[in-house]
Design an enzyme around this catalytic site. Structure first.
Site, PDB file in Angstrom:
ATOM      1  N   ARG A 179       5.569 -12.252   2.909  1.00  0.00           N
ATOM      2  CA  ARG A 179       6.343 -11.058   2.528  1.00  0.00           C
ATOM      3  C   ARG A 179       6.977 -10.419   3.756  1.00  0.00           C
ATOM      4  NH1 ARG A 179       2.497  -7.362  -1.430  1.00  0.00           N
ATOM      5  NH2 ARG A 179       2.355  -8.789  -3.190  1.00  0.00           N
ATOM      6  N   ARG A 201      -0.966  -7.994  14.314  1.00  0.00           N
ATOM      7  CA  ARG A 201      -1.342  -6.833  13.503  1.00  0.00           C
ATOM      8  C   ARG A 201      -2.356  -7.201  12.427  1.00  0.00           C
ATOM      9  NH1 ARG A 201       4.450  -5.404  13.190  1.00  0.00           N
ATOM     10  NH2 ARG A 201       4.303  -5.315  10.948  1.00  0.00           N
ATOM     11  N   ARG A 260      12.237  -7.508   9.319  1.00  0.00           N
ATOM     12  CA  ARG A 260      12.387  -6.390  10.257  1.00  0.00           C
ATOM     13  C   ARG A 260      12.266  -6.892  11.688  1.00  0.00           C
ATOM     14  NH1 ARG A 260       8.332  -1.866   8.195  1.00  0.00           N
ATOM     15  NH2 ARG A 260       7.392  -2.454  10.182  1.00  0.00           N
ATOM     16  N   ARG A 267      -9.932   3.648   9.725  1.00  0.00           N
ATOM     17  CA  ARG A 267      -9.573   2.307  10.165  1.00  0.00           C
ATOM     18  C   ARG A 267     -10.690   1.689  10.991  1.00  0.00           C
ATOM     19  NH1 ARG A 267      -3.965   2.843   9.891  1.00  0.00           N
ATOM     20  NH2 ARG A 267      -2.675   1.021  10.269  1.00  0.00           N
ATOM     21  N   LYS A 308       0.814  -1.219   0.000  1.00  0.00           N
ATOM     22  CA  LYS A 308       0.000   0.000   0.000  1.00  0.00           C
ATOM     23  C   LYS A 308       0.853   1.277   0.000  1.00  0.00           C
ATOM     24  CE  LYS A 308      -2.556   0.401   3.724  1.00  0.00           C
ATOM     25  NZ  LYS A 308      -2.354   1.605   4.514  1.00  0.00           N
TER      26      LYS A 308
HETATM   27  P1  ADP Z   1       0.550  -0.302   9.554  1.00  0.00           P
HETATM   28  O1  ADP Z   1       0.074  -0.390   8.134  1.00  0.00           O
HETATM   29  O2  ADP Z   1       1.781  -1.101   9.818  1.00  0.00           O
HETATM   30  O3  ADP Z   1      -0.523  -0.503  10.573  1.00  0.00           O
HETATM   31  P2  ADP Z   1       0.508   2.634   9.609  1.00  0.00           P
HETATM   32  O4  ADP Z   1       1.701   3.402   9.191  1.00  0.00           O
HETATM   33  O5  ADP Z   1      -0.721   2.784   8.785  1.00  0.00           O
HETATM   34  O6  ADP Z   1       1.059   1.159   9.727  1.00  0.00           O
HETATM   35  O7  ADP Z   1       0.122   3.012  11.121  1.00  0.00           O
HETATM   36  C1  ADP Z   1       1.058   2.886  12.162  1.00  0.00           C
HETATM   37  C2  ADP Z   1       0.339   2.993  13.511  1.00  0.00           C
HETATM   38  O8  ADP Z   1      -0.283   4.271  13.640  1.00  0.00           O
HETATM   39  C3  ADP Z   1      -0.795   2.002  13.731  1.00  0.00           C
HETATM   40  O9  ADP Z   1      -0.329   0.756  14.215  1.00  0.00           O
HETATM   41  C4  ADP Z   1      -1.658   2.734  14.767  1.00  0.00           C
HETATM   42  O10 ADP Z   1      -1.075   2.654  16.053  1.00  0.00           O
HETATM   43  C5  ADP Z   1      -1.553   4.163  14.309  1.00  0.00           C
HETATM   44  N1  ADP Z   1      -2.615   4.583  13.388  1.00  0.00           N
HETATM   45  C6  ADP Z   1      -2.447   5.016  12.092  1.00  0.00           C
HETATM   46  N2  ADP Z   1      -3.618   5.351  11.544  1.00  0.00           N
HETATM   47  C7  ADP Z   1      -4.570   5.119  12.480  1.00  0.00           C
HETATM   48  C8  ADP Z   1      -5.981   5.264  12.515  1.00  0.00           C
HETATM   49  N3  ADP Z   1      -6.678   5.704  11.443  1.00  0.00           N
HETATM   50  N4  ADP Z   1      -6.635   4.924  13.650  1.00  0.00           N
HETATM   51  C9  ADP Z   1      -5.971   4.479  14.729  1.00  0.00           C
HETATM   52  N5  ADP Z   1      -4.641   4.321  14.764  1.00  0.00           N
HETATM   53  C10 ADP Z   1      -3.932   4.647  13.659  1.00  0.00           C
END
Ligand code: ADP
Length: 195
Positions: free
Chosen positions: A127, A144, A133, A92, A16
């Site tokens: 992947r 996750r 990491r 989310r 993404k």
């Molecule tokens: P990943 O795709 O690994 O979850 P992101 O970069 O999208 O990584 O987000 C990293 C972290 O930021 C998430 O694990 C969460 O803690 C927080 N986060 C990001 N966007 C949101 C959201 N829309 N609502 C709640 N938490 C968020």
């Protein structure tokens, strides 16, 4: 053509971020990554960073209240209003999706569409294990991904009900996936659903 306003969804490891970077370049829209915004806030040590840090570090969701606040502010900024956006990492949760609809509605605009970059769970797990990491232990990965299924997958139904969802196959070479996304977007632009 008016600015495109889009959401991109996809599991961790779906590609993404890479595809988002290419899409915003190609379509001249603004990339809004809530993960990037939170990580910068943590590094900068701002109030937001202090509030969000523990949850971001633990891979848990930051509260809807905080997230809706920062996205509301970002969507009102001039570059986003002028050029449109690709929202990555938000919404989310269903509450965030409702809030997005309200924020745009209040500004007299609507979401053009939501792209779901679909890569099956076993493939993204492979992947992530392969990239090796430190935070990518099998246990952390499965936690996750489990969170994604429970919190975010219901959003797919939410977008689908509104006729906004386009599913794009995220398997295969990066260029191939990018072409598929462009075809999906160009089709949506032509049939008027993204404006
Ligand atoms: P990943 O795709 O690994 O979850 P992101 O970069 O999208 O990584 O987000 C990293 C972290 O930021 C998430 O694990 C969460 O803690 C927080 N986060 C990001 N966007 C949101 C959201 N829309 N609502 C709640 N938490 C968020």
């Amino acid at each position: 053509m008016a600015a495109m306003r889009l959401v991109i969804l996809g599991r961790q490891g779906s590609g993404k971020s890479t595809q988002s970077a290419r899409l915003v370049d190609a379509y001249g829209i603004v990339h809004i990554s809530t993960g990037d915004m939170l990580r910068s806030a943590v590094v900068a040590g701002s109030d937001l960073g202090r509030q969000a840090r523990a949850r971001v570090d633990a891979g848990e969701l930051v509260s809807d209240e905080i997230m809706i606040g920062i996205v509301t502010e970002r969507l009102a900024e001039a570059d986003v209003v002028e050029h449109g956006f690709l929202l990555d990492g938000f919404p989310r949760t269903p509450a965030q999706a409702e809030a997005l609809e309200d924020i745009l509605g209040a500004a007299g605009s609507v979401l053009g569409g939501a792209l779901n970059l679909e890569v099956p769970v076993d493939v993204v797990t492979g992947r992530m294990v392969a990239r090796g990491r430190v935070d990518d232990t099998e246990e952390a990965i499965s936690r996750r991904l489990g969170l994604y299924e429970s919190e975010t997958a219901p959003l797919l139904a939410w977008f689908e009900e509104r006729g906004l969802l386009t599913v794009v196959d995220g398997q295969g070479a990066e260029d191939e996936v990018f072409s598929r996304l462009c075809v999906a977007l160009d089709g949506a632009v032509l049939d008027g659903s993204v404006s």
